[in-house]
Design an enzyme around this catalytic site. Sequence first.
Site, PDB file in Angstrom:
ATOM      1  N   GLU A 176       9.617   1.169  -5.681  1.00 24.04           N
ATOM      2  CA  GLU A 176       8.503   0.309  -5.245  1.00 24.04           C
ATOM      3  C   GLU A 176       7.599  -0.104  -6.406  1.00 24.04           C
ATOM      4  O   GLU A 176       6.395   0.164  -6.384  1.00 24.04           O
ATOM      5  CB  GLU A 176       7.639   1.067  -4.229  1.00 24.04           C
ATOM      6  CG  GLU A 176       8.360   1.600  -3.026  1.00 24.04           C
ATOM      7  CD  GLU A 176       7.507   2.591  -2.232  1.00 24.04           C
ATOM      8  OE1 GLU A 176       6.468   3.050  -2.746  1.00 24.04           O
ATOM      9  OE2 GLU A 176       7.878   2.907  -1.103  1.00 24.04           O
ATOM     10  N   PRO A 177       8.131  -0.744  -7.415  1.00 24.51           N
ATOM     11  CA  PRO A 177       7.242  -1.150  -8.516  1.00 24.51           C
ATOM     12  C   PRO A 177       6.395  -2.354  -8.114  1.00 24.51           C
ATOM     13  O   PRO A 177       6.876  -3.261  -7.453  1.00 24.51           O
ATOM     14  CB  PRO A 177       8.233  -1.537  -9.624  1.00 24.51           C
ATOM     15  CG  PRO A 177       9.444  -1.995  -8.883  1.00 24.51           C
ATOM     16  CD  PRO A 177       9.499  -1.214  -7.600  1.00 24.51           C
ATOM     17  N   CYS A 222     -24.712  -9.890 -10.695  1.00 23.28           N
ATOM     18  CA  CYS A 222     -25.938  -9.143 -10.977  1.00 23.28           C
ATOM     19  C   CYS A 222     -25.722  -7.643 -10.942  1.00 23.28           C
ATOM     20  O   CYS A 222     -26.255  -6.950 -10.063  1.00 23.28           O
ATOM     21  CB  CYS A 222     -27.016  -9.564  -9.995  1.00 23.28           C
ATOM     22  SG  CYS A 222     -27.304 -11.323 -10.117  1.00 23.28           S
TER      23      CYS A 222
HETATM   24  N1  LLP Z   1       4.179   2.673  -3.804  1.00 26.64           N
HETATM   25  C1  LLP Z   1       3.086   3.277  -3.313  1.00 26.64           C
HETATM   26  C2  LLP Z   1       3.227   4.211  -2.198  1.00 26.64           C
HETATM   27  C3  LLP Z   1       1.822   3.022  -3.875  1.00 26.64           C
HETATM   28  O1  LLP Z   1       0.751   3.618  -3.398  1.00 26.64           O
HETATM   29  C4  LLP Z   1       1.721   2.104  -4.965  1.00 26.64           C
HETATM   30  C5  LLP Z   1       0.429   1.795  -5.567  1.00 26.64           C
HETATM   31  C6  LLP Z   1       2.900   1.490  -5.429  1.00 26.64           C
HETATM   32  C7  LLP Z   1       4.108   1.793  -4.835  1.00 26.64           C
HETATM   33  C8  LLP Z   1       2.895   0.515  -6.564  1.00 26.64           C
HETATM   34  O2  LLP Z   1       2.446   1.094  -7.749  1.00 26.64           O
HETATM   35  P1  LLP Z   1       2.578   0.331  -9.151  1.00 26.64           P
HETATM   36  O3  LLP Z   1       4.047   0.174  -9.453  1.00 26.64           O
HETATM   37  O4  LLP Z   1       1.913  -0.975  -9.038  1.00 26.64           O
HETATM   38  O5  LLP Z   1       1.902   1.225 -10.126  1.00 26.64           O
HETATM   39  N2  LLP Z   1      -5.603  -0.807  -8.083  1.00 26.64           N
HETATM   40  C9  LLP Z   1      -5.069   0.091  -9.087  1.00 26.64           C
HETATM   41  C10 LLP Z   1      -3.650   0.517  -8.755  1.00 26.64           C
HETATM   42  C11 LLP Z   1      -3.517   1.168  -7.401  1.00 26.64           C
HETATM   43  C12 LLP Z   1      -2.106   1.526  -7.037  1.00 26.64           C
HETATM   44  C13 LLP Z   1      -1.997   1.953  -5.624  1.00 26.64           C
HETATM   45  N3  LLP Z   1      -0.683   2.260  -5.182  1.00 26.64           N
HETATM   46  C14 LLP Z   1      -5.179  -0.589 -10.453  1.00 26.64           C
HETATM   47  O6  LLP Z   1      -5.645  -1.723 -10.526  1.00 26.64           O
HETATM   48  O7  LLP Z   1      -4.828   0.004 -11.456  1.00 26.64           O
END
Ligand code: LLP
Length: 430
Positions: free
Chosen positions: A282-283, A353
């Site tokens: 799940e990237p 702000c």
């Molecule tokens: N699978 C699950 C269960 C997740 O909770 C997430 C991300 C992903 C996949 C995808 O993760 P990624 O490959 O994008 O790292 N808002 C934060 C990141 C929060 C990620 C939440 N879950 C930021 O801006 O760094």
Amino acid sequence: MPKDLLRPHVEHFVYQKGELHVEDVSVREVARDVGTPFYIYSASAIRARVKLLVDAMASLDVQICYAMKANSNLSLLRILAGLGCGVDLVSGGELERAQAAGFPGARMVFSGVGKTHEEIVAALDAGVHQLNVESVEELVAIDEIAGALGKVATVVLRINPDVDAGTHPKITTGTRGNKFGISYQQAPEVYALASRLSHINLVGLAVHIGSQITDVTPFRKSFERVADLVKVLRAEGLTVERLDLGGGLGVAYSPEPRFDVDAYANAIRETLGDCGCALTMEPGRFIVAEAGALVTKVLYNKEADGETFTIVDAGMNDLMRPALYGATHPAWRIKEPTEQESAVPCHLVGPVCESSDTFGRFTSLPPLEKSDFVALGVAGAYGSTMSSTYNARPLVQEVLVEGNNYFLIRRKQTVADLLQYERVNTEGSI
Ligand code: LLP
């Protein structure tokens, strides 16, 4: 160009004829046509990232389910659906978006710790590939809802492997003491329980230890823990056919060494390659982060207490990561720095702000003047999707580049759009 000045380090963002281009489109021309601020994405960069992953995983046959929380613009989703990706989603809203983008239910994974009754019904109606379940109560709820609908829900259990991802505390999810997954110790008991529920078809396990993980070691550790658990469960006569390996692959917010995708693939191969399970991953960030930037215009420069503040027209509501996590996105002036220019320290801030409305103190930017355009790079993930309308600032527009063409893939929200949800009671005293 002098060496100390920051230049784009990501593919498809390059200076051509003295101006920053995304693929073959001049960012200045887009800015002139549509106005700032706006997000801009490269379609080719997104395709290249998917190819990079698919090639690294070739011998493993992993289904990529893109985590759409990173960026769920319909046009980007359509590109990914067209490349054969599935989607990882976490809400009824994301489910509807994924459907609108053309993903079939069979390529959807529904994750998240707090699925509502309505969301579970919608997931079952859509025929999702699987629901990733995070608690016993959720399991029981899904069993009951599926039973009432005369259906059987296909489920995997998300376990918490208690592995420190070594990332920012706000985006780590796989250690003891956070809300995610079923604890490693309880997993065999919960798995056995789930396997006895009549409207649950329990097929395997899921794991996700956090986001922006730049080192492969924590991934390897968590995959080893999963492999051990698979053995334990099978020894108890339980069936494990699917493993969802989560996301979390890090990207380069500065010109630093890249995430080693081949080492990541090797870690999967060496720990889980022979377990006979169908694999999904799940990237999110890895696929879209480097493909996007937020383009903004300098409004004013202001000297205060020996510091130069450069105030731009994008704010923390448009790109929240610096304010929320102290994240630093690279900043590139759209006009290419000349040989004669050298870096000047500047504190790049937005108009909101709050003192937290800052994109950071930069020491590698050329001089920025009023009306110059600046791109905040590596903003394709968790940029637009996390934006808000704080300070009654409408959501910004989004542009997708393909070769030498660009398309407005989301128009600018207007204040009228914002006001349409509200009603003023003119009859009573409130
Ligand atoms: N699978 C699950 C269960 C997740 O909770 C997430 C991300 C992903 C996949 C995808 O993760 P990624 O490959 O994008 O790292 N808002 C934060 C990141 C929060 C990620 C939440 N879950 C930021 O801006 O760094």
